[in-house]
Scaffold this motif. Structure first.
Motif, PDB file in Angstrom:
ATOM      1  N   ALA B 191     -37.594 -10.854  27.324  1.00  0.00           N
ATOM      2  CA  ALA B 191     -37.536 -10.232  25.995  1.00  0.00           C
ATOM      3  C   ALA B 191     -38.905  -9.685  25.622  1.00  0.00           C
ATOM      4  O   ALA B 191     -39.021  -8.567  25.102  1.00  0.00           O
ATOM      5  N   ILE B 192     -39.968 -10.472  25.922  1.00  0.00           N
ATOM      6  CA  ILE B 192     -41.324 -10.014  25.597  1.00  0.00           C
ATOM      7  C   ILE B 192     -41.646  -8.738  26.359  1.00  0.00           C
ATOM      8  O   ILE B 192     -42.185  -7.771  25.819  1.00  0.00           O
ATOM      9  N   VAL B 193     -41.274  -8.729  27.664  1.00  0.00           N
ATOM     10  CA  VAL B 193     -41.577  -7.542  28.468  1.00  0.00           C
ATOM     11  C   VAL B 193     -40.825  -6.329  27.924  1.00  0.00           C
ATOM     12  O   VAL B 193     -41.387  -5.236  27.790  1.00  0.00           O
ATOM     13  N   TYR B 197     -42.438  -2.991  26.383  1.00  0.00           N
ATOM     14  CA  TYR B 197     -42.226  -1.632  26.893  1.00  0.00           C
ATOM     15  C   TYR B 197     -41.874  -0.657  25.787  1.00  0.00           C
ATOM     16  O   TYR B 197     -42.020   0.540  25.943  1.00  0.00           O
ATOM     17  N   ARG B 198     -41.358  -1.173  24.651  1.00  0.00           N
ATOM     18  CA  ARG B 198     -41.031  -0.276  23.555  1.00  0.00           C
ATOM     19  C   ARG B 198     -42.193  -0.122  22.576  1.00  0.00           C
ATOM     20  O   ARG B 198     -42.128   0.696  21.678  1.00  0.00           O
ATOM     21  N   SER B 199     -43.243  -0.922  22.780  1.00  0.00           N
ATOM     22  CA  SER B 199     -44.391  -0.809  21.872  1.00  0.00           C
ATOM     23  C   SER B 199     -45.253   0.378  22.300  1.00  0.00           C
ATOM     24  O   SER B 199     -44.987   1.053  23.293  1.00  0.00           O
ATOM     25  N   ARG B 200     -46.316   0.599  21.505  1.00  0.00           N
ATOM     26  CA  ARG B 200     -47.215   1.719  21.771  1.00  0.00           C
ATOM     27  C   ARG B 200     -47.876   1.586  23.143  1.00  0.00           C
ATOM     28  O   ARG B 200     -47.932   2.542  23.917  1.00  0.00           O
ATOM     29  N   PHE B 201     -48.346   0.355  23.444  1.00  0.00           N
ATOM     30  CA  PHE B 201     -49.006   0.146  24.730  1.00  0.00           C
ATOM     31  C   PHE B 201     -48.036   0.304  25.897  1.00  0.00           C
ATOM     32  O   PHE B 201     -48.395   0.807  26.955  1.00  0.00           O
ATOM     33  N   GLY B 202     -46.796  -0.138  25.648  1.00  0.00           N
ATOM     34  CA  GLY B 202     -45.808  -0.018  26.708  1.00  0.00           C
ATOM     35  C   GLY B 202     -45.532   1.435  27.050  1.00  0.00           C
ATOM     36  O   GLY B 202     -45.424   1.812  28.222  1.00  0.00           O
ATOM     37  N   VAL B 203     -45.445   2.262  25.996  1.00  0.00           N
ATOM     38  CA  VAL B 203     -45.223   3.688  26.239  1.00  0.00           C
ATOM     39  C   VAL B 203     -46.409   4.275  26.983  1.00  0.00           C
ATOM     40  O   VAL B 203     -46.250   5.053  27.937  1.00  0.00           O
ATOM     41  N   ALA B 204     -47.616   3.849  26.582  1.00  0.00           N
ATOM     42  CA  ALA B 204     -48.815   4.327  27.272  1.00  0.00           C
ATOM     43  C   ALA B 204     -48.768   3.927  28.741  1.00  0.00           C
ATOM     44  O   ALA B 204     -49.090   4.726  29.629  1.00  0.00           O
ATOM     45  N   MET B 205     -48.319   2.672  28.981  1.00  0.00           N
ATOM     46  CA  MET B 205     -48.269   2.212  30.368  1.00  0.00           C
ATOM     47  C   MET B 205     -47.269   3.010  31.184  1.00  0.00           C
ATOM     48  O   MET B 205     -47.534   3.373  32.333  1.00  0.00           O
ATOM     49  N   ARG B 206     -46.138   3.325  30.560  1.00  0.00           N
ATOM     50  CA  ARG B 206     -45.151   4.118  31.294  1.00  0.00           C
ATOM     51  C   ARG B 206     -45.698   5.505  31.594  1.00  0.00           C
ATOM     52  O   ARG B 206     -45.466   6.071  32.674  1.00  0.00           O
ATOM     53  N   ALA B 207     -46.457   6.053  30.628  1.00  0.00           N
ATOM     54  CA  ALA B 207     -47.054   7.371  30.858  1.00  0.00           C
ATOM     55  C   ALA B 207     -48.046   7.315  32.013  1.00  0.00           C
ATOM     56  O   ALA B 207     -48.062   8.185  32.887  1.00  0.00           O
ATOM     57  N   VAL B 208     -48.862   6.251  32.028  1.00  0.00           N
ATOM     58  CA  VAL B 208     -49.851   6.111  33.106  1.00  0.00           C
ATOM     59  C   VAL B 208     -49.144   5.943  34.442  1.00  0.00           C
ATOM     60  O   VAL B 208     -49.559   6.507  35.462  1.00  0.00           O
ATOM     61  N   ALA B 209     -48.060   5.165  34.435  1.00  0.00           N
ATOM     62  CA  ALA B 209     -47.326   4.974  35.680  1.00  0.00           C
ATOM     63  C   ALA B 209     -46.764   6.295  36.173  1.00  0.00           C
ATOM     64  O   ALA B 209     -46.694   6.539  37.377  1.00  0.00           O
ATOM     65  N   PHE B 210     -46.368   7.149  35.221  1.00  0.00           N
ATOM     66  CA  PHE B 210     -45.753   8.418  35.616  1.00  0.00           C
ATOM     67  C   PHE B 210     -46.789   9.365  36.196  1.00  0.00           C
ATOM     68  O   PHE B 210     -46.577   9.948  37.252  1.00  0.00           O
TER      69      PHE B 210
END
Lengths: 433, 340
Positions: B191-193, B197-210
């Motif tokens: 649930a935390i993960v 992923y829906r938080s601001r940092f999570g979106v940033a991380m997905r962008a970096v991964a992309f």
């Protein structure tokens, strides 16, 4: 003939030569010559390794030769074909067990049937070993490993990159389980079993043709000790495999492998069948691993199944990366560095332990580094209770891991890259390029 | 007549025990799957965020368990010469809230270790090939392992599980409390993960991964993303290490020198099955592999003498090899785009 420009080739043969420059030829033969003289006990030359490794330096040095054969196989797979595998120790183990089944002392062929106890051939914990001579078990060790390599290659060839690395880690663990599951081949899981001795026989006669397990005259010519005989034999094997590797690298097969490493789709467009050559790369590397594993186990005499572990595979990765990926000379540099550093460290701590009470600089260093009871030195002298002052054995792992990290960060080209930079500096000297 | 009744009752008994065995095996599989999922999430978060396959997870998850042991059993703080203010009174088992607080502390220490590794070994390598990064973490793993082995060689490295090895009974089936706890831990971690992923940092991380460079051009602090990925990933690995230490799991309430160091390597089939960069793949892979392992261990045990002791631990690798032949990038992984 005026000034001879380096790296100016006027014929294709020069480009494909094994040792293209006079410097390489000279250095190679001089190195081999020095090595042999040092092993024969020449006064000054044998003093150099015994300074670093102690009086019995010939044993750790001989031990790296079989590993060198396996490392050359790893070079073919990773350096030439670009297939990153962490399962090399598994293939070494396969070769070693083929060797011991054919050459070791055991209870005949009935014990070699897997699960012979359940099948009802022999109702006891017998060990498989047929006592055949070396000219049978050594090639068969390579061939057996190759067959296993070909067996797993359909999975290995389809899978790329990190997925391949992980899949081959799976091989290691499957191999460890097989070692536990088939004691008729592997012996006891913790202590292993005895491997056949290094000696040439025509068949199972009493006195071997070439004896490598006792001191004595060789061919009626020269008096050698047991260690020296094994040293020369294994050095010879390593040289033979080095020459074969170089020849593979400069042949059609080697060029195909390197084409696949560099751009696999482009290679296929140019008519290099990817599947076929990846399979060939895998098979050759398994052959080397099998031979290396058989000789390694045979030289060490007794190897436990747990030794064909992930750590041994990581050794090969470290050899390639620290030495410099893609060249035989780099692999040999890495081999010497990775396999002998722990011995040097061990020797160094033993020397420090002697200096403990001496006073002066060395005594002070020893006092800081070592622990004999109350003080806080990080290295334990006596391998007593586990606890903070760790033994040299454990510190060697730390040094090994840190070396991998440091080389990857600061010198990705490895020791060979350092040598290249030194060479290029002096080539252009006094100009910077 | 009497014989039939006896047969019937025996049949019912056999069925009941079969159902009981099934339920027990299922719960065991789900619990093991939860441990695998926690560990696998740690792998995937680090891989997605930083393109590093973290082989050091083995030593780090063990480090997490060792930290827990230092906090609970020794009442000290790792690396620091202070007493742990939240330690239970000496010689007592902690209550559940206190235990959870100490887990949080242990995870924080593990995350700090992760940050140090990221700063020293990973940051200088940004932009290097995947394999170079993976080898670096292998080096870190080898360098760390002696310390954790050294630490656990001491006697009695307990992690002080409040409920020990107790279990609930459901019908005839014994459901160990630790198994339920592992499942709950995995649910919370998952649930935390997902929230992350829906938080601001999570979106940033997905962008970096992309796309790292494009993300940087958009003003995303890539170094910060790396730090967060490593802290979170290492904390998850440590949580898995602690959860696996609970009693009916093989280490039996302690930090194990034999089993803990290879836990992460047993999770590799999970992340390969799911795909190295797929969070949802970890969920499927974890349960699939764990259930295969546990059910093979339960229902093939009559062939145990042939298959060898501990054969169930290599079932995951065999499943992995079969899946890789069919799908070289796992079930949910992104196929690498190959260009000439």
């Amino acid at each position: 003939m005026a000034y001879r420009r380096p790296l100016l080739r006027t014929a294709y043969e020069q480009d494909a030569a094994m040792l293209p420059t006079w410097f390489q030829r000279g250095a190679f033969f001089l190195l081999i010559f020095t090595f042999c003289l040092a092993a024969l006990g020449a006064p000054f030359l044998s003093g150099i390794p015994s300074f670093f490794l102690g009086g019995t330096w010939i044993n750790p040095v001989t031990n790296i030769f079989p590993l060198g054969i396996a490392a050359l196989g790893f070079l073919i797979l990773v350096g030439f074909t670009g297939q990153v595998s962490i399962g090399h120790a598994f293939f070494m183990g396969v070769g070693a067990y083929v060797a011991v089944s054919l050459g070791g002392n055991g209870d005949g062929w009935k014990a070699c049937v897997p699960f012979h106890d359940e099948v009802g051939l022999l109702d006891q914990a017998a060990q498989c070993g047929m006592g055949l001579p070396m000219w049978v078990w050594l090639p068969m060790a390579g061939i057996g490993a190759t067959l296993v390599g070909i067996l797993v290659s359909p999975a290995a060839v389809r899978v790329r990159g990190l997925y391949l690395a992980i899949a081959t880690i799976g091989l290691i663990f499957i191999g460890l389980h097989l070692g536990r599951m088939l004691p008729e081949y592997a012996g006891d899981f913790e202590s292993g079993r005895r491997w056949p001795e290094l000696q040439f026989k025509w068949w199972q006669e009493e006195t071997p043709l070439i004896d490598m397990t006792s001191d004595g005259k060789w061919f009626g010519l020269i008096h050698l000790t047991e260690e020296q005989k094994q040293f020369f034999f294994l050095l010879g094997m390593l040289l033979i495999f080095g020459v074969i590797t170089k020849n593979i690298a400069r042949s059609r097969t080697g060029r195909a492998l390197q084409a696949i490493r560099d751009r696999d789709i482009a290679a296929e467009v140019m008519g290099v069948p990817e599947f076929k050559y990846k399979l060939i790369g895998f098979a050759i590397s398994s052959f080397y691993a099998g031979i290396g594993g058989a000789l390694f186990a045979s030289y060490n005499g007794r190897v436990a199944p747990v030794q064909w572990s992930l750590l041994l595979s990581v050794d090969f990765i470290a050899i390639l990366l620290i030495g410099g990926i893609g060249t035989i000379a780099g692999t040999m540099l890495g081999l010497v560095f990775v396999e002998l550093t722990p011995e040097v460290v061990k020797k160094f701590t033993e020397w420090l332990a002697d200096q403990l009470g001496n006073g002066g600089l060395t005594g002070w260093v020893a006092d800081v580094l070592l622990t004999q009871g109350g003080d806080f030195g990080p290295i334990a002298v006596t391998p007593a209770a586990p606890g903070w002052p760790m033994s040299v054995f454990l510190w060697n792992f730390v040094i090994f891991g840190v070396l991998i990290v440091v080389f990857m960060i600061f010198e990705p080209q490895g020791l060979y890259g350092i040598w290249l930079r030194i060479r290029n500096y002096w080539k252009g000297w006094p100009f910077s390029y | 007549m009497g014989d039939t009744a006896l047969m019937d009752s025996l049949l019912i008994l056999a069925q009941a025990s079969a159902a009981t065995t099934f339920i027990q095996t299922l719960v065991k599989g789900l619990a093991l799957g939860s441990v695998y999922i926690m560990m696998g999430l740690g792998f995937v978060i680090i891989f997605k965020g930083t393109q590093v396959l973290n082989f050091a997870a083995a030593a780090l998850s063990m480090a997490g368990a060792v930290f827990m042991s230092i906090l609970i059993a020794d009442g000290g703080l790792p690396f620091l010469p202070f007493d742990n203010p939240l330690a239970p009174a000496e010689g007592t088992t902690p209550g559940i809230p206190l235990w959870l607080v100490n887990i949080a502390l242990a995870l924080i220490f593990a995350a700090i270790v992760g940050l140090i590794i990221e700063r020293l070994a990973i940051r200088p390598m940004i932009g290097q090939p995947l394999f170079a990064m993976a080898v670096i973490t292998l080096g870190v793993e080898i360098a760390l392992r002696p310390f954790s082995i050294d630490a656990t060689a001491l006697e009695g490295r307990s992690i002080g599980v409040p409920w020990g090895a107790e279990s609930w009974t459901l019908g005839d089936a014994l459901i160990p409390k630790s198994y339920i706890a592992a499942i709950v831990m995995a649910l919370v971690a998952g649930a935390i993960v997902f929230a992350f992923y829906r938080s601001r940092f999570g979106v940033a991380m997905r962008a970096v991964a992309f796309d790292q460079e494009a993300a940087m051009a958009q003003g995303i602090n890539v170094a910060r993303v790396f730090q967060i990925a490593w802290a979170l990933g290492v904390a998850l690995a440590a949580l898995a290490g602690i959860a696996y230490g609970m009693a009916p799991f093989p280490p039996g309430g302690n930090v194990s020198q034999e089993i803990h160091p290879i836990l992460a390597f047993r999770v590799l089939p999970v992340i390969v099955l799911g795909g190295l960069d797929s969070v949802i793949g970890v969920l499927y892979g974890g349960f699939l592999i764990a259930l295969a392992e546990v059910f093979a261990g339960q229902y093939l045990s009559q062939y145990g003498s042939t298959l060898g002791p501990g054969y169930s631990t290599i079932v995951p690798y065999i499943v992995m090899l079969i899946v890789l032949v069919v799908r070289p990038f796992g079930l949910f992984g992104t196929p690498e785009i190959r260009r000439v």
